[in-house]
Structure formats: C-alpha cells, structure tokens
Enzyme design. Structure first.
Site, PDB file in Angstrom:
ATOM      1  N   ALA A  67      -1.678  42.358  58.072  1.00 56.81           N
ATOM      2  CA  ALA A  67      -2.657  42.333  59.153  1.00 56.81           C
ATOM      3  C   ALA A  67      -2.765  40.888  59.623  1.00 56.81           C
ATOM      4  O   ALA A  67      -2.448  39.959  58.871  1.00 56.81           O
ATOM      5  CB  ALA A  67      -3.997  42.839  58.644  1.00 56.81           C
ATOM      6  N   GLY A 112      -0.714  44.674  55.081  1.00 53.79           N
ATOM      7  CA  GLY A 112      -0.700  45.784  56.030  1.00 53.79           C
ATOM      8  C   GLY A 112       0.717  46.179  56.445  1.00 53.79           C
ATOM      9  O   GLY A 112       0.950  47.327  56.832  1.00 53.79           O
ATOM     10  N   GLU A 115       1.860  48.401  53.781  1.00 59.20           N
ATOM     11  CA  GLU A 115       1.106  49.654  53.923  1.00 59.20           C
ATOM     12  C   GLU A 115       1.680  50.509  55.059  1.00 59.20           C
ATOM     13  O   GLU A 115       1.726  51.736  54.957  1.00 59.20           O
ATOM     14  CB  GLU A 115      -0.377  49.345  54.151  1.00 59.20           C
ATOM     15  CG  GLU A 115      -0.995  48.689  52.915  1.00 59.20           C
ATOM     16  CD  GLU A 115      -2.460  48.326  53.107  1.00 59.20           C
ATOM     17  OE1 GLU A 115      -3.312  49.087  52.661  1.00 59.20           O
ATOM     18  OE2 GLU A 115      -2.733  47.269  53.706  1.00 59.20           O
ATOM     19  N   GLU A 135      -3.158  41.036  49.151  1.00 59.76           N
ATOM     20  CA  GLU A 135      -4.519  40.941  49.693  1.00 59.76           C
ATOM     21  C   GLU A 135      -5.490  40.228  48.754  1.00 59.76           C
ATOM     22  O   GLU A 135      -6.349  39.464  49.191  1.00 59.76           O
ATOM     23  CB  GLU A 135      -5.066  42.340  50.033  1.00 59.76           C
ATOM     24  CG  GLU A 135      -4.550  42.905  51.356  1.00 59.76           C
ATOM     25  CD  GLU A 135      -3.271  43.720  51.217  1.00 59.76           C
ATOM     26  OE1 GLU A 135      -2.550  43.555  50.203  1.00 59.76           O
ATOM     27  OE2 GLU A 135      -2.993  44.521  52.125  1.00 59.76           O
TER      28      GLU A 135
END
Ligand code: CO8
Length: 261
Positions: A67, A112, A115, A135
């Site tokens: 992200a 992310g 993911e 993270e």
C-alpha cells in the site's frame, strides 16, 4: 486513451493483462489505484472478450511494493477501518472472479502487493521475486486479507512466522512453501507460462471453471457449507449445454466445443 491513470490494460487472445502502473513508486497501491482496480475487475466479470486475467506490475523491479505508505501514514481509526474494508472488498472481487486470475510476480510483492497476489487464483513468479508481509515493521498488520489468505496457503505456523518477523523471502523459498505455483527464469517467461496455463484452462467448460472457483473459495469460508455448494454446483453443471457437449464429444472421440452455456 485509457480510462485509467494507474493501470495499463491490454487484451490479447481473450487474456486481459492488468499492469499496475506506478513504476516510479514501485507500483505501490494508492487509493486511486485500488479504485481503478475495482472498476477494471468488475468490468471484466461481464466482458465477453475476456476469458482470463493476468495481474502484474509495470517494469522489471516490482509487482507491487505495498500500500502507498505516504497515504497510510495519516490514517486514524475510522478511516483505517474503511481503508482496510475497501481493499478487502476489491481483493475479494478478484478471488471470486468467475474467470481465472493469475498474478505474475515480477520483483517486489510486499505488504498489500503480496496480499494482491494472494487474492489471485494462481501465482507465477520470476526469479527476481521478493515476497513478504512487512507491515509489522511499520507498526501495522496486513489489512487486505493477508492474515487469512497466507494462513490458508502456507499453514498457520509459517504464516505466524512470516507475518510476525516481517521477513522477505525469495522466489525459491516462496515456491518451496507453496506460495507460488511456478518460478520462471525471467519475467517474460513467467508471462508466457501464465498465458499457457490460461489457454489450458480455456480448453475446458467455462461454467465448470467458474463453479470450481466458487467451490474452492467456499472451502475457506467458515460460514459456507462447501459440500453443499459443491453438490449444487455439480447439479447446475449437469443442466448446461456444455455438459452434454463434453460427454458427447468424449463418446464421439473428438474435442469438445464448449460455448459457456
Ligand atoms: N509506498 C509508497 N512509496 C513507496 C513504497 C510504498 N509501499 N515502496 C516504495 N516506494 C517509493 C519510495 O518511496 C521511492 O520513492 P522516491 O523515489 O520518491 O523516494 C521509490 O518508490 C523507490 O523506492 P526505494 O528508493 O525505496 O527503492 P529501493 O530499491 O531502495 O527499495 C524496497 C525497494 C525494499 C521495496 C523499498 O522501497 C521498501 O521497503 N518499500 C516499502 C515496502 C513495504 O513496507 N510495503 C508494505 C507497505 S504497508 C502495506 O502494504 C499495508 C497493506 C494493508 C493496508 C490495509 C489498510 C489499512
């Protein structure tokens, strides 16, 4: 001109390739990119020209490096929950897509980005892939389904280890853990391998493929009765024209001509 600013889309021989296209930020997922991805996947669900999807990142260095840390740095409790739920919804659209979706992992697939790869049905990596959920090193946890899907793929013990250490692993280790289906010597070969897999899938009945996706997904949803969904899907397949074509073609010793009906 493309309708997306952070995605580059190509469709060749019924395969849609979605390139996450922010190479100067290692293809980090900002809000705009997530929104565009949602629109693109939703459109592909009903696009008769698209039978399968490849998701990859622009360039040679990165699939998606996570992200966008600049955007998440200012999140508070309320918008962080929204941020997470919104991303989860988009990744669920990918996981539930009735057409096969393959991640071609070209370099970094972190946070992310990993993911996103985990939400795809299959993963094909190039040798330079580096994967991980770092993270916790930023004081957060995976928020786009990573705690769930990583555990499903590699088992609880290894998921605990990878997420709590934030360790990054290379393609060989990812393959050993069952995190990726194949490792190829180059990004181009990874794309070719993915295209070959999709073409192999396209030889089969589209309805049976979409029901396979539903049934396997159901195996990982605690509120679903996977066996019931399997029996219902099996029965549905038996009402399709493709079922009659598939069995008839076998008996007539010819290749079936499936119509997706
Ligand atoms: N977000 C924003 N920008 C990034 C990101 C990122 N995730 N990754 C790289 N960039 C940017 C860098 O800031 C840099 O930009 P600039 O040139 O403007 O300074 C550019 O991309 C190139 O990166 P580097 O110079 O750092 O390249 P290196 O080759 O030195 O390093 C790395 C590559 C190792 C990949 C390094 O960039 C890195 O560690 N990136 C961050 C990886 C990471 O921690 N990802 C996880 C992010 S958190 C997350 O994904 C949470 C998901 C769940 C959210 C749920 C909602 C709450």
């Amino acid at each position: 001109m493309s309708k997306y600013s952070n995605l580059q889309i190509e469709v060749t021989d019924q395969i849609q390739t979605i390139n996450i296209n922010r190479p100067e930020k290692l293809n980090a997922l900002n809000i705009k990119t997530i929104e565009e991805l949602k629109d693109c996947i939703q459109t592909a669900y009903d696009d008769g020209e698209v039978k399968g999807i490849i998701i990859t990142g622009t360039g040679e260095k990165s699939f998606v490096a996570g992200a966008d840390i600049k955007e998440i740095a200012d999140l508070n409790e309320v918008n962080a929950r929204k941020f997470s739920e919104n991303g989860q919804e988009v990744f669920e659209l990918i996981e539930k897509c009735p057409k096969p979706v393959i991640a071609v992992i070209n370099g970094y697939a972190l946070g992310g980005g990993m993911e996103l790869a985990l939400a795809c049905h299959l993963r094909v990596a190039s040798e330079n892939a580096i994967m991980g959920l770092p993270e916790v090193t930023l004081g957060i946890i995976p928020g786009y389904g990573g705690t769930q899907r990583l555990s499903q793929l590699v088992g609880k013990g290894k998921a605990f280890e990878l997420i709590m250490t934030g360790e990054k692993i290379d393609a060989t280790e990812a393959f050993r853990l069952g995190l990726v289906n194949y490792v190829c010597k180059s990004i181009d070969l990874a794309k070719t391998k993915s295209t070959d897999i999709l073409n192999k899938i396209f030889e089969n009945a589209p309805l049976a493929i979409s029901m396979t996706i539903d049934c396997i997904n159901a195996a990982f949803l605690p509120d679903e009765d996977g066996y019931l969904i399997e029996a219902n899907s099996f029965a549905n397949c038996c009402t399709s024209e493709d079922f009659h074509e598939g069995t008839k073609a076998f008996l007539e010793k010819r290749k079936p001509n499936f119509k997706g009906k």
